[in-house]
Structure formats: structure tokens, C-alpha cells
Scaffold this active site. Structure first.
Site, PDB file in Angstrom:
ATOM      1  N   ASP A 104       0.821  -1.208   0.000  1.00 43.72           N
ATOM      2  CA  ASP A 104       0.000   0.000   0.000  1.00 43.72           C
ATOM      3  C   ASP A 104       0.856   1.258   0.000  1.00 43.72           C
ATOM      4  O   ASP A 104       1.991   1.274   0.503  1.00 43.72           O
ATOM      5  CB  ASP A 104      -0.882   0.044   1.251  1.00 43.72           C
ATOM      6  CG  ASP A 104      -2.113  -0.825   1.137  1.00 43.72           C
ATOM      7  OD1 ASP A 104      -2.183  -1.633   0.196  1.00 43.72           O
ATOM      8  OD2 ASP A 104      -3.001  -0.715   2.013  1.00 43.72           O
ATOM      9  N   HIS A 114      -5.394   3.055  -4.226  1.00 41.59           N
ATOM     10  CA  HIS A 114      -5.482   3.269  -2.774  1.00 41.59           C
ATOM     11  C   HIS A 114      -5.947   4.695  -2.464  1.00 41.59           C
ATOM     12  O   HIS A 114      -5.619   5.241  -1.403  1.00 41.59           O
ATOM     13  CB  HIS A 114      -4.129   2.989  -2.133  1.00 41.59           C
ATOM     14  CG  HIS A 114      -4.173   2.820  -0.640  1.00 41.59           C
ATOM     15  ND1 HIS A 114      -5.166   2.099   0.013  1.00 41.59           N
ATOM     16  CD2 HIS A 114      -3.330   3.258   0.344  1.00 41.59           C
ATOM     17  CE1 HIS A 114      -4.935   2.126   1.313  1.00 41.59           C
ATOM     18  NE2 HIS A 114      -3.834   2.821   1.553  1.00 41.59           N
ATOM     19  N   HIS A 131      -5.506   9.411   0.600  1.00 43.80           N
ATOM     20  CA  HIS A 131      -5.609   8.571   1.794  1.00 43.80           C
ATOM     21  C   HIS A 131      -6.616   9.103   2.811  1.00 43.80           C
ATOM     22  O   HIS A 131      -6.432   8.967   4.030  1.00 43.80           O
ATOM     23  CB  HIS A 131      -4.237   8.402   2.462  1.00 43.80           C
ATOM     24  CG  HIS A 131      -4.110   7.111   3.219  1.00 43.80           C
ATOM     25  ND1 HIS A 131      -4.322   7.020   4.577  1.00 43.80           N
ATOM     26  CD2 HIS A 131      -3.784   5.857   2.819  1.00 43.80           C
ATOM     27  CE1 HIS A 131      -4.136   5.769   4.980  1.00 43.80           C
ATOM     28  NE2 HIS A 131      -3.794   5.044   3.924  1.00 43.80           N
ATOM     29  N   HIS A 166       3.682  -2.006   3.510  1.00 40.76           N
ATOM     30  CA  HIS A 166       3.790  -0.652   2.968  1.00 40.76           C
ATOM     31  C   HIS A 166       5.235  -0.419   2.553  1.00 40.76           C
ATOM     32  O   HIS A 166       6.122  -0.374   3.419  1.00 40.76           O
ATOM     33  CB  HIS A 166       3.405   0.397   4.020  1.00 40.76           C
ATOM     34  CG  HIS A 166       2.000   0.268   4.537  1.00 40.76           C
ATOM     35  ND1 HIS A 166       1.652  -0.685   5.470  1.00 40.76           N
ATOM     36  CD2 HIS A 166       0.876   0.981   4.266  1.00 40.76           C
ATOM     37  CE1 HIS A 166       0.354  -0.548   5.758  1.00 40.76           C
ATOM     38  NE2 HIS A 166      -0.136   0.452   5.042  1.00 40.76           N
TER      39      HIS A 166
END
Length: 260
Positions: free
Chosen positions: A72, A123, A127, A217
Site C-alpha cells: 500500500d 489506494h 488517503h 507498505h
């Protein structure tokens, strides 16, 4: 002199009652989040027609012990090294990319991810927690990276991971409208809490089972150095690495559905 005291007691009672209601509402929302309807990879495969013979890329996860490695919030300064590792290990991954300060900063890495056989996914742009936005804001958060990714690699993503895994019926409906499926995870190293690569590796290894969707990540300093050990040990345990679409195949990710 007793009247002000009674009044204060009454006000305090109202405050306590309000606090209880707020806490109950928060608990209900959390329970709904924790108990949302999700589809497992095995269920997705089972929903495919029985006459389908194989999965994608020559891997049949109905027979093989598959696992999906996902990353991510990239691309980042660490992504080139990660791609080198994946290429050397012949491991495909799924990248859920952020728009702001990531896709727009490293378009060449987005292109490389696609060229080297990885799944490029969404994604959101910035965010933001989608469950706290208005419908038009949710569409903007999802569509903006879609357009940038399509401009770079020539095709739109079909998979999306909501930030922090926070989603609800409104998000599902908008994803269905946009042709997007939501993908959560079953394994997390919580690598946002530590730069200890050995700890990140061990957390992943302790949790991973067949059909696992591993969340990492690549923007954190400790994560990429943990990847070779994760790959080598899971291969030794008989796991086969696949992308998320390969994990679901011969089933297909359905828009508006949440996979975990």
C-alpha cells in the site's frame, strides 16, 4: 441553596447519558465495520463455473497453496529496490497506489510495475477515510488515481483498497458504479509502527496461511529489507505467490464486493 446542586446533578446526568449514547453509537459502527460482509478467495473461486480448468498465469489456486503479497501507499523511494527483489525472486505482487505525492511523483515506477507483471491497483488519491466523506468526495478520491494510472499504463485499475480498511455501504455502491472491487487483507505486520525488519518479517510469517492477503507498505524504511526473508521462508513452506486476481481465479473480482 439546594436548587443549584439539584440543577448541577441533572445536568451531569444528561452529560453522562449523552456520553453513553455516543459510546454506543461508536461501538455499533465499529461492530458493523468488523462484521461487514466479505468474500474470501476460496469463495470467489467456488463461485466460478466448474468447467473452468485453470487460474490466471498458469497457477491454479484451487490446488496450489497460494498467497498474495500486497503493498500500500506507494510508489516511494523504496519501490525500485522492492521491484528489483520481486524480479529476482520471480514473485508477482499487487500494488495499491496513492495518487498525491506518489503516483504523480514516480510515474516511471508505476509503469515499471505494470511492465513487470504486477497488478496495479488504487489506494485513493490522498488517503482520506472514505467513510467520513460525502459521495462526490468519495468518487473524486477513487476516480482521480484511476485516471492517472490509466494515463500511465493504458488501463484502468479494477481493484481498490480503502484507507485503513474503512468502508461502508456508500463506498460499496460507488465502487460498484465505478467498476471497482474492494480488497482488504488477512495478514498485517503493522509495519507503520516499527522499522524493525526482523519483527516485520516474523509478524508476517506468524500469520500467513493459505489464501492469505498480506498487507505491507513499501514507503516505510523497515519494510523492503524484510521482503526477501518473507519470500524465502514462505516458499520453503510451499506457498506460491500470486497477484490478487490470480488468487481469486478462475473467479473474478465483482464490482462492489469486498474481498478478504
Amino acid at each position: 441553596m439546594s436548587f443549584p446542586i439539584k440543577k448541577m446533578k441533572k445536568s451531569w446526568a444528561w452529560l453522562c447519558a449523552a456520553a453513553v449514547l455516543v459510546a454506543a453509537a461508536a461501538l455499533l459502527a465499529f461492530q458493523q465495520y468488523m462484521h461487514m460482509d466479505t468474500t474470501s478467495p476460496s469463495d470467489a473461486r467456488a463461485q466460478a463455473t466448474s468447467t473452468t480448468k485453470a487460474g490466471l498465469g498458469g497457477v491454479d489456486c484451487r490446488k496450489a497453496k497460494c498467497v498474495a503479497l500486497t503493498f500500500d501507499a506507494g510508489p516511494s523511494e523504496h519501490s525500485a529496490r522492492l521491484l528489483d527483489i520481486l524480479k529476482e525472486e520471480k514473485v508477482p505482487a499487487t500494488f495499491f497506489l496513492l495518487g498525491k505525492r506518489h503516483i504523480e511523483k514516480y510515474p516511471e515506477l508505476v509503469e515499471r510495475m505494470a511492465d513487470e507483471g504486477h497488478e496495479v491497483a488504487n489506494h485513493t488519491w490522498d488517503h482520506k477515510r472514505l467513510t467520513e466523506l460525502e459521495p462526490d468526495e468519495i468518487r473524486e478520491e477513487i476516480e482521480r488515481p484511476n485516471k492517472e494510472i490509466e494515463r500511465i499504463i493504458g488501463r484502468r485499475p479494477t481493484l481498490m483498497r480503502p484507507p485503513q480498511g474503512r468502508t461502508n455501504d456508500t463506498v460499496h455502491d460507488i465502487c460498484r458504479e465505478l467498476g471497482m472491487s474492494e480488497v482488504l487483507w488477512s495478514v498485517t505486520a503493522k509495519d507503520y509502527t516499527t522499522n524493525d525488519s526482523e519483527l516485520i518479517e516474523q509478524r508476517v510469517l506468524d500469520q500467513t496461511e493459505r489464501d492469505g492477503i498480506i498487507l505491507l507498505h513499501d514507503l516505510y524504511d523497515g519494510t523492503v529489507p524484510a521482503v526477501p526473508g518473507i519470500i524465502d521462508t514462505l516458499k520453503e513452506r510451499g506457498f506460491v505467490f500470486v497477484t490478487v486476481p490470480q488468487l481469486l481465479a478462475p473467479g473474478k473480482a465483482e464490482p462492489g464486493t469486498v474481498y478478504r
